[in-house]
Design a protein around this motif. Structure first.
Motif, PDB file in Angstrom:
ATOM      1  N   SER A  37      -5.942  -6.123   2.492  1.00 22.97           N
ATOM      2  CA  SER A  37      -5.260  -4.598   2.381  1.00 22.97           C
ATOM      3  C   SER A  37      -6.259  -4.028   1.451  1.00 22.97           C
ATOM      4  CB  SER A  37      -3.901  -4.586   1.839  1.00 22.97           C
ATOM      5  OG  SER A  37      -3.616  -3.407   1.754  1.00 22.97           O
ATOM      6  N   PHE A  38      -6.714  -2.652   1.649  1.00 21.56           N
ATOM      7  CA  PHE A  38      -7.559  -2.105   0.957  1.00 21.56           C
ATOM      8  C   PHE A  38      -7.008  -0.574   0.392  1.00 21.56           C
ATOM      9  CE2 PHE A  38      -9.507  -4.897   3.754  1.00 21.56           C
ATOM     10  CZ  PHE A  38     -10.451  -5.807   2.838  1.00 21.56           C
ATOM     11  N   LEU A  39      -7.297  -0.498  -0.549  1.00 22.72           N
ATOM     12  CA  LEU A  39      -6.774   1.069  -1.423  1.00 22.72           C
ATOM     13  C   LEU A  39      -8.276   1.705  -1.629  1.00 22.72           C
ATOM     14  CD1 LEU A  39      -4.491   2.633  -1.962  1.00 22.72           C
ATOM     15  CD2 LEU A  39      -4.570   1.631  -4.230  1.00 22.72           C
ATOM     16  N   LEU A  40      -8.249   3.327  -0.887  1.00 21.53           N
ATOM     17  CA  LEU A  40      -9.359   3.910  -1.279  1.00 21.53           C
ATOM     18  C   LEU A  40      -8.841   5.318  -2.161  1.00 21.53           C
ATOM     19  CD1 LEU A  40     -12.218   4.690  -0.512  1.00 21.53           C
ATOM     20  CD2 LEU A  40     -11.052   5.930   1.521  1.00 21.53           C
ATOM     21  N   LEU A  41      -9.471   5.198  -3.365  1.00 24.55           N
ATOM     22  CA  LEU A  41      -9.076   6.079  -4.151  1.00 24.55           C
ATOM     23  C   LEU A  41     -10.057   7.306  -4.266  1.00 24.55           C
ATOM     24  CD1 LEU A  41      -7.997   4.297  -7.174  1.00 24.55           C
ATOM     25  CD2 LEU A  41      -6.430   5.102  -5.448  1.00 24.55           C
ATOM     26  N   ASP A  42      -9.776   8.513  -3.507  1.00 24.91           N
ATOM     27  CA  ASP A  42     -10.614   9.640  -3.259  1.00 24.91           C
ATOM     28  C   ASP A  42      -9.560  10.701  -3.756  1.00 24.91           C
ATOM     29  OD1 ASP A  42     -12.595  11.620  -2.326  1.00 24.91           O
ATOM     30  OD2 ASP A  42     -13.295  10.082  -1.187  1.00 24.91           O
ATOM     31  N   VAL A  51       0.667  -6.231   4.262  1.00 24.46           N
ATOM     32  CA  VAL A  51       0.535  -7.674   4.027  1.00 24.46           C
ATOM     33  C   VAL A  51       1.766  -8.158   4.552  1.00 24.46           C
ATOM     34  CG1 VAL A  51      -0.928  -7.769   2.039  1.00 24.46           C
ATOM     35  CG2 VAL A  51       1.649  -7.745   1.773  1.00 24.46           C
ATOM     36  N   ASP A  52       2.115  -9.483   5.037  1.00 23.89           N
ATOM     37  CA  ASP A  52       3.291 -10.134   5.488  1.00 23.89           C
ATOM     38  C   ASP A  52       4.354  -9.835   4.509  1.00 23.89           C
ATOM     39  OD1 ASP A  52       3.688 -13.197   6.852  1.00 23.89           O
ATOM     40  OD2 ASP A  52       5.073 -12.603   5.572  1.00 23.89           O
ATOM     41  N   VAL A  53       5.680  -9.628   4.926  1.00 18.48           N
ATOM     42  CA  VAL A  53       6.768  -9.260   4.006  1.00 18.48           C
ATOM     43  C   VAL A  53       7.053 -10.408   2.958  1.00 18.48           C
ATOM     44  CG1 VAL A  53       8.357 -10.186   5.406  1.00 18.48           C
ATOM     45  CG2 VAL A  53       9.123  -8.132   4.048  1.00 18.48           C
ATOM     46  N   CYS A  54       6.634 -11.460   3.139  1.00 20.18           N
ATOM     47  CA  CYS A  54       7.018 -12.473   1.933  1.00 20.18           C
ATOM     48  C   CYS A  54       6.252 -12.312   0.750  1.00 20.18           C
ATOM     49  CB  CYS A  54       6.560 -13.925   2.574  1.00 20.18           C
ATOM     50  SG  CYS A  54       7.410 -14.513   4.119  1.00 20.18           S
ATOM     51  N   MET A  80      -0.729  -3.779  14.221  1.00 20.41           N
ATOM     52  CA  MET A  80       0.965  -3.830  13.812  1.00 20.41           C
ATOM     53  C   MET A  80       1.562  -5.083  13.775  1.00 20.41           C
ATOM     54  SD  MET A  80       2.819  -1.205  13.155  1.00 20.41           S
ATOM     55  CE  MET A  80       4.495  -1.987  13.440  1.00 20.41           C
ATOM     56  N   GLU A  81       0.704  -6.134  13.983  1.00 25.78           N
ATOM     57  CA  GLU A  81       1.089  -7.465  14.021  1.00 25.78           C
ATOM     58  C   GLU A  81       2.179  -7.747  12.443  1.00 25.78           C
ATOM     59  OE1 GLU A  81      -1.037 -10.754  15.451  1.00 25.78           O
ATOM     60  OE2 GLU A  81       0.686 -12.042  15.584  1.00 25.78           O
ATOM     61  N   SER A  87       5.142  -5.220   5.397  1.00 27.22           N
ATOM     62  CA  SER A  87       5.534  -4.574   4.085  1.00 27.22           C
ATOM     63  C   SER A  87       5.904  -2.870   4.354  1.00 27.22           C
ATOM     64  CB  SER A  87       4.456  -4.826   3.163  1.00 27.22           C
ATOM     65  OG  SER A  87       4.686  -6.271   2.861  1.00 27.22           O
ATOM     66  N   ILE A  88       5.470  -2.429   5.518  1.00 24.58           N
ATOM     67  CA  ILE A  88       5.380  -0.979   5.510  1.00 24.58           C
ATOM     68  C   ILE A  88       6.954  -0.348   5.390  1.00 24.58           C
ATOM     69  CG2 ILE A  88       5.531   0.967   7.539  1.00 24.58           C
ATOM     70  CD1 ILE A  88       3.284  -0.627   8.876  1.00 24.58           C
ATOM     71  N   ARG A  89       7.818  -0.827   5.552  1.00 20.99           N
ATOM     72  CA  ARG A  89       9.053  -0.296   5.402  1.00 20.99           C
ATOM     73  C   ARG A  89       9.414  -0.502   3.747  1.00 20.99           C
ATOM     74  NH1 ARG A  89      12.430  -3.165   9.173  1.00 20.99           N
ATOM     75  NH2 ARG A  89      13.021  -4.476   7.461  1.00 20.99           N
ATOM     76  N   LEU A  90       9.167  -1.471   3.283  1.00 19.06           N
ATOM     77  CA  LEU A  90       9.222  -1.376   1.818  1.00 19.06           C
ATOM     78  C   LEU A  90       8.249  -0.518   1.079  1.00 19.06           C
ATOM     79  CD1 LEU A  90       9.909  -5.136   1.203  1.00 19.06           C
ATOM     80  CD2 LEU A  90      11.565  -3.380   0.731  1.00 19.06           C
ATOM     81  N   LEU A  91       6.926  -0.327   1.808  1.00 21.33           N
ATOM     82  CA  LEU A  91       6.118   0.650   0.885  1.00 21.33           C
ATOM     83  C   LEU A  91       6.641   1.758   1.234  1.00 21.33           C
ATOM     84  CD1 LEU A  91       2.888   0.564   0.255  1.00 21.33           C
ATOM     85  CD2 LEU A  91       2.496   1.581   2.500  1.00 21.33           C
ATOM     86  N   ARG A  92       7.078   2.441   2.378  1.00 21.30           N
ATOM     87  CA  ARG A  92       7.926   3.718   2.287  1.00 21.30           C
ATOM     88  C   ARG A  92       8.732   4.032   1.500  1.00 21.30           C
ATOM     89  NH1 ARG A  92       8.071   7.190   6.893  1.00 21.30           N
ATOM     90  NH2 ARG A  92       6.623   8.467   6.653  1.00 21.30           N
TER      91      ARG A  92
END
Ligand code: FEO
Length: 396
Positions: A37-42, A51-54, A80-81, A87-92
């Motif tokens: 996973s990659f985070l762009l800071l602009d 990433v996997d929920v684990c 979306m696999e 981890s999308i739900r927890l990220l939200r």
């Protein structure tokens, strides 16, 4: 915890999984796997895939550290696999204002898996998203290897985020970029990953590669394995070759054998291949080698020789199983040889012949059938088959 900077203001926030035994609960992970996973800071902050929920807890802590007090503006979902969307739900929950960027197919799955239907930003082929000093471009890559897959491209840094494409098994041990790692094992695992996961979708991969050929790419960020830079061209050419089903010069010999008699036929064929100049031979006893590795070698080599005892008037069950996996992947253009054995009534040979016909492969040499123990005549016939296959490979 200080996330690593990959290019200007692009940080790696993925994780290593050394716990899971089987990827997709199917494919062995002796050296683990990474979820990248990659985070762009602009001017805007942009996360690309999760990433996997684990591993959500570690993942969210890495993002928090990299954001250093800022909030998260966008999450781009290239795939979306659940190894990437888990981890999308927890990220939200952690960043309620984050807008989720995807295509219409992404959003159907997002609702289905996470019940998320709001705060979405839909993109289509060629759309762009300005995020400050750069704008991100989106290219659809359906069926590489799911229908919603898309690629994200940053022209300013010439960086492509390619979902699973160009991915490999294996954790990132200390380094992230290919310049920091011994890439040989990853290149090997790229073939196995492709054969296991993507292998059925050669034609969509070719379409995606054609799209990419118009882009200037210096850094290639897959969702698994190293970030490709120094070996980027090799990663792309490996995918190109595999998705054309073009094998290297060599032979995969796969066989079942209950008491060793069919195995002796395989040994004879292998020795004839070597005696006639073939050096790349991968022999697999289907009862011992996991299908994951057999598929890798079926994709790797242009010739395949299969042997099976007759078992309850059928193929040996493990041979039947691996042939089903090969057929599912619609592997094309293989040179094929086959042999079989029986004790009182032979059935395996005609089933292998039917398999060759369904696959539309060229049969090389005379198929060999053996009743009970190995005889001089069947040994010689096996040697002849090996010789014929070697001659065919040597003329190519
Ligand atoms: Fe790595 Fe198709 O998920």
């Amino acid at each position: 915890m200080k996330p690593k900077e990959i290019t200007n203001n692009l940080f790696y926030v993925g994780v290593n999984d050394r716990q899971k035994e089987l990827f997709e609960n199917l494919w062995p992970l002796p050296q683990g796997v990474s979820y990248n996973s990659f985070l762009l800071l602009d001017d805007k902050t942009v996360l690309i895939d999760t990433v996997d929920v684990c591993y959500s807890d570690l993942f969210l802590r890495k993002i928090n550290a990299a954001l250093n007090g800022r909030t998260l503006d966008y999450l781009i979902v290239d795939h979306m696999e659940p190894d990437h969307s888990g981890s999308i739900r927890l990220l939200r929950q952690q960043y309620p204002g984050v807008r989720i960027v995807g295509n219409s197919k992404t959003f159907g799955m997002l609702e289905g898996y996470h019940g998320i239907t709001t705060g979405l930003h839909e993109v289509k082929e060629g759309d762009t998203l300005p995020v400050g000093s750069r704008e991100l471009h989106f290219y659809m890559a359906p069926m590489v290897h799911w229908p919603e897959v898309m690629f994200t491209y940053d022209p300013k840094e010439r960086t492509l985020f390619s979902a699973d494409a160009f991915g490999t098994y294996g954790t990132l041990d200390g380094g992230i970029l290919d310049t920091e790692l011994n890439t040989a094992p990853f290149m090997e695992e790229m073939i196995r990953y492709y054969a296991n996961i993507v292998g059925k979708y050669g034609s969509p991969v070719q379409k995606a590669l054609q799209k990419l050929s118009a882009l200037d790419i210096q850094t290639l960020c897959s969702t698994h394995g190293p970030v490709w830079r120094e070996h980027l061209a090799k990663a792309v050419s490996t995918y190109d070759r595999l998705s054309r089903y073009e094998g290297e010069n060599g032979v995969a010999i796969i066989y079942g054998s209950m008491y060793g008699h069919t195995e002796q036929m395989a040994e004879a064929i292998a020795s004839a291949l070597v005696g006639n100049g073939i050096r790349n031979i991968a022999m697999h006893n289907v009862s011992k080698t996991h299908a994951s590795y057999i598929l890798r070698d079926v994709f790797r080599y242009k010739a395949l020789i299969v042997g099976s005892p007759t078992y309850s008037n059928q193929l040996f069950p493990e041979v039947e199983s691996i042939l089903g996996k090969i057929e599912l992947r619609e592997v094309k253009k293989r040179l094929f040889g086959y042999f079989g054995s029986f004790t009182w009534a032979g059935a395996s040979l005609k089933r292998l012949a039917a398999f060759a016909e369904r696959m539309n492969w060229e049969v090389v040499g005379q198929p060999v059938e053996q009743k009970q123990g190995l005889k001089v005549a069947t040994y010689d016939a096996c040697m002849e088959m090996g010789k014929a296959m070697a001659a065919k490979l040597n003329e190519q």
